[in-house]
Write a protein that holds these residues in place. Sequence first.
Motif, mmCIF file in Angstrom:
data_model
loop_
_atom_site.group_PDB
_atom_site.id
_atom_site.type_symbol
_atom_site.label_atom_id
_atom_site.label_comp_id
_atom_site.label_asym_id
_atom_site.label_seq_id
_atom_site.Cartn_x
_atom_site.Cartn_y
_atom_site.Cartn_z
ATOM 1 N N SER A 82 2.652 7.771 -8.276
ATOM 2 C CA SER A 82 1.591 8.295 -9.151
ATOM 3 C C SER A 82 0.985 7.190 -10.007
ATOM 4 O O SER A 82 -0.244 7.082 -10.126
ATOM 5 C CB SER A 82 2.148 9.401 -10.057
ATOM 6 N N LEU A 83 1.839 6.349 -10.590
ATOM 7 C CA LEU A 83 1.342 5.279 -11.459
ATOM 8 C C LEU A 83 0.580 4.223 -10.669
ATOM 9 O O LEU A 83 -0.464 3.721 -11.111
ATOM 10 C CB LEU A 83 2.502 4.638 -12.219
ATOM 11 N N LEU A 84 1.090 3.875 -9.493
ATOM 12 C CA LEU A 84 0.397 2.876 -8.670
ATOM 13 C C LEU A 84 -0.994 3.357 -8.277
ATOM 14 O O LEU A 84 -1.980 2.605 -8.358
ATOM 15 C CB LEU A 84 1.220 2.572 -7.413
ATOM 16 N N ILE A 85 -1.081 4.616 -7.849
ATOM 17 C CA ILE A 85 -2.384 5.151 -7.428
ATOM 18 C C ILE A 85 -3.322 5.288 -8.623
ATOM 19 O O ILE A 85 -4.511 4.985 -8.535
ATOM 20 C CB ILE A 85 -2.191 6.501 -6.712
ATOM 21 N N LYS A 86 -2.774 5.732 -9.758
ATOM 22 C CA LYS A 86 -3.606 5.934 -10.937
ATOM 23 C C LYS A 86 -4.248 4.647 -11.420
ATOM 24 O O LYS A 86 -5.435 4.619 -11.772
ATOM 25 C CB LYS A 86 -2.765 6.557 -12.060
ATOM 26 N N PHE A 89 -4.234 1.453 -9.790
ATOM 27 C CA PHE A 89 -4.686 0.447 -8.827
ATOM 28 C C PHE A 89 -5.675 0.999 -7.813
ATOM 29 O O PHE A 89 -5.966 0.352 -6.808
ATOM 30 C CB PHE A 89 -3.475 -0.173 -8.116
ATOM 31 N N THR A 90 -6.180 2.210 -8.055
ATOM 32 C CA THR A 90 -7.256 2.753 -7.233
ATOM 33 C C THR A 90 -8.325 3.317 -8.162
ATOM 34 O O THR A 90 -8.145 3.359 -9.380
ATOM 35 C CB THR A 90 -6.749 3.864 -6.291
ATOM 36 N N LYS A 91 -9.423 3.759 -7.568
ATOM 37 C CA LYS A 91 -10.520 4.290 -8.372
ATOM 38 C C LYS A 91 -11.005 5.610 -7.791
ATOM 39 O O LYS A 91 -10.654 5.994 -6.689
ATOM 40 C CB LYS A 91 -11.682 3.285 -8.419
ATOM 41 N N GLY A 92 -11.858 6.285 -8.567
ATOM 42 C CA GLY A 92 -12.541 7.473 -8.078
ATOM 43 C C GLY A 92 -11.613 8.639 -7.792
ATOM 44 O O GLY A 92 -10.641 8.893 -8.508
ATOM 45 N N ALA A 93 -11.912 9.366 -6.699
ATOM 46 C CA ALA A 93 -11.172 10.578 -6.354
ATOM 47 C C ALA A 93 -9.696 10.285 -6.125
ATOM 48 O O ALA A 93 -8.828 11.091 -6.470
ATOM 49 C CB ALA A 93 -11.781 11.220 -5.112
ATOM 50 N N LEU A 94 -9.402 9.126 -5.549
ATOM 51 C CA LEU A 94 -8.016 8.754 -5.278
ATOM 52 C C LEU A 94 -7.233 8.641 -6.583
ATOM 53 O O LEU A 94 -6.130 9.179 -6.725
ATOM 54 C CB LEU A 94 -7.976 7.436 -4.509
ATOM 55 N N SER A 95 -7.816 7.948 -7.561
ATOM 56 C CA SER A 95 -7.163 7.778 -8.858
ATOM 57 C C SER A 95 -6.979 9.115 -9.565
ATOM 58 O O SER A 95 -5.929 9.375 -10.170
ATOM 59 C CB SER A 95 -7.988 6.831 -9.735
ATOM 60 N N ASN A 96 -7.979 9.991 -9.478
ATOM 61 C CA ASN A 96 -7.899 11.299 -10.136
ATOM 62 C C ASN A 96 -6.863 12.215 -9.498
ATOM 63 O O ASN A 96 -6.434 13.198 -10.101
ATOM 64 C CB ASN A 96 -9.271 11.992 -10.111
ATOM 65 N N SER A 97 -6.465 11.916 -8.272
ATOM 66 C CA SER A 97 -5.485 12.740 -7.554
ATOM 67 C C SER A 97 -4.096 12.118 -7.584
ATOM 68 O O SER A 97 -3.233 12.468 -6.769
ATOM 69 C CB SER A 97 -5.931 12.923 -6.096
ATOM 70 N N ALA A 98 -3.855 11.203 -8.510
ATOM 71 C CA ALA A 98 -2.622 10.411 -8.507
ATOM 72 C C ALA A 98 -1.365 11.274 -8.547
ATOM 73 O O ALA A 98 -0.425 11.045 -7.778
ATOM 74 C CB ALA A 98 -2.635 9.436 -9.692
#
Length: 437
Positions: free
Chosen positions: A186-190, A192-201
């Motif tokens: 969850s923390l890595l995605i939140k 180190f990504t952006k947009g919809a991917l980050s919001n779905s961490a």
Amino acid sequence: MTTTYSDPNVTPPIGQAVPLGFQHVLAMFASNVTPSIIVGQAAGLAFGSPDLIFLIQMAMLFAGVATLFQTVGIGPIGARLPIMQGTSFAFVGVLAGVAATLGLGVALTACIIGGVVHFILGGFIKHLRWLFPPLVTGLVILAIGLYLIPVAIKYAAGGAAEFQMAADSFGSLKHWSVALTVIIVSLLIKFFTKGALSNSAILLGLLAGYGLAFVLGMVNFAPVAGAGWFTQITPLPYGFEFNLGAVIAVTLVSIVSAIETVGDASATAKAGAQRDATDEEIAGATYADGLGTAVAGVFGGLPNTSFSQNVGIVGMTGIMSRHVVTIAGLIMIVCGLIPKVGAVIASMPLPVLGGGVIVMFGMVAAAGLNMLSEITMSRRNMIIIAVSLAFGLGLNLVPTAVQYLPDTIRVLATSAVAPTALMAVILNLVLPHEDAT
């Protein structure tokens, strides 16, 4: 010519609107179903049981219905802004305690009555905001987070014997490896990504933990195979049982929830259209909140409120269209009508859920701290914080300290959130402000 979407009545092309609707769903999905799982578990429902699956279905279904109350509206009901509704964490502490001691019938009855009171607040909510400055609201939200964090740790470690986990495996490396996988992913995605991917961490972290739990043999898909394809909706599935203490406790939290919705409506208007929310929009948002809560309670759902994380999506995308969030509401309704969706969620091992809620509940507490950062830490304000939290959390941790009080008052006193809110409001009104030096 570039089309602007700062008008809530403008709809983006369908090829853009549908993915944006899914993005709103992904951002709030895990947070929406978690309160029902916790309250259901507190009431003694077995993990993966039909009753727990039913509560999850109602959480999804009526989050969608409440969202349509907000975005489509009925007369004065609804802000007609892109506000996503979902099951509120604010009520979990109160409802879990009520469900554990008095049963789901009492808890859901309190939700219905609290929703009606919440609805009535829409007529004069703007006149009550002075009772709930950042000092009081921040304290209540902080108390909610602090109350829930031990629940999160308990889940991450494997639950407990009463949750059908072997007592000798509680805290095992297997359980913690699953929970930590959820947190780390969850923390890595939140971050180190952006947009919809980050919001779905959080959701993606839960999926990663779910996958590891499956590999470790912790997942039981039997409830999924046994679940039907269409939800049977039944009014008052647990009956109508009135308890004054439960009603007062839920109503107090409803007032705080209403103030939070006012903030979300204001933030949505600022984020999407760079303007202040009108009095009609604020009143409409509160009406929709209360109606959504009352209707959900009638059919077995927990209280609904506006979801702040979805306000962030509006600010990030710059798309103010209420019709995008209407699509998200329709997606939630479809999910709520298919029991197999709820069964998949209910088959999630407790350590998977625990990893997710450690982050979620920690963020609730952090949101409270963020609100408290807006105030000056004078001696007066520090005393209000200290006494309110000491009473609210202390009586919840040691409920036998008030065992000789009448049942109604005891339910209120040990609910954590209600005594914190009540003490904070009273002290903020009666303690004199210190002279500036």
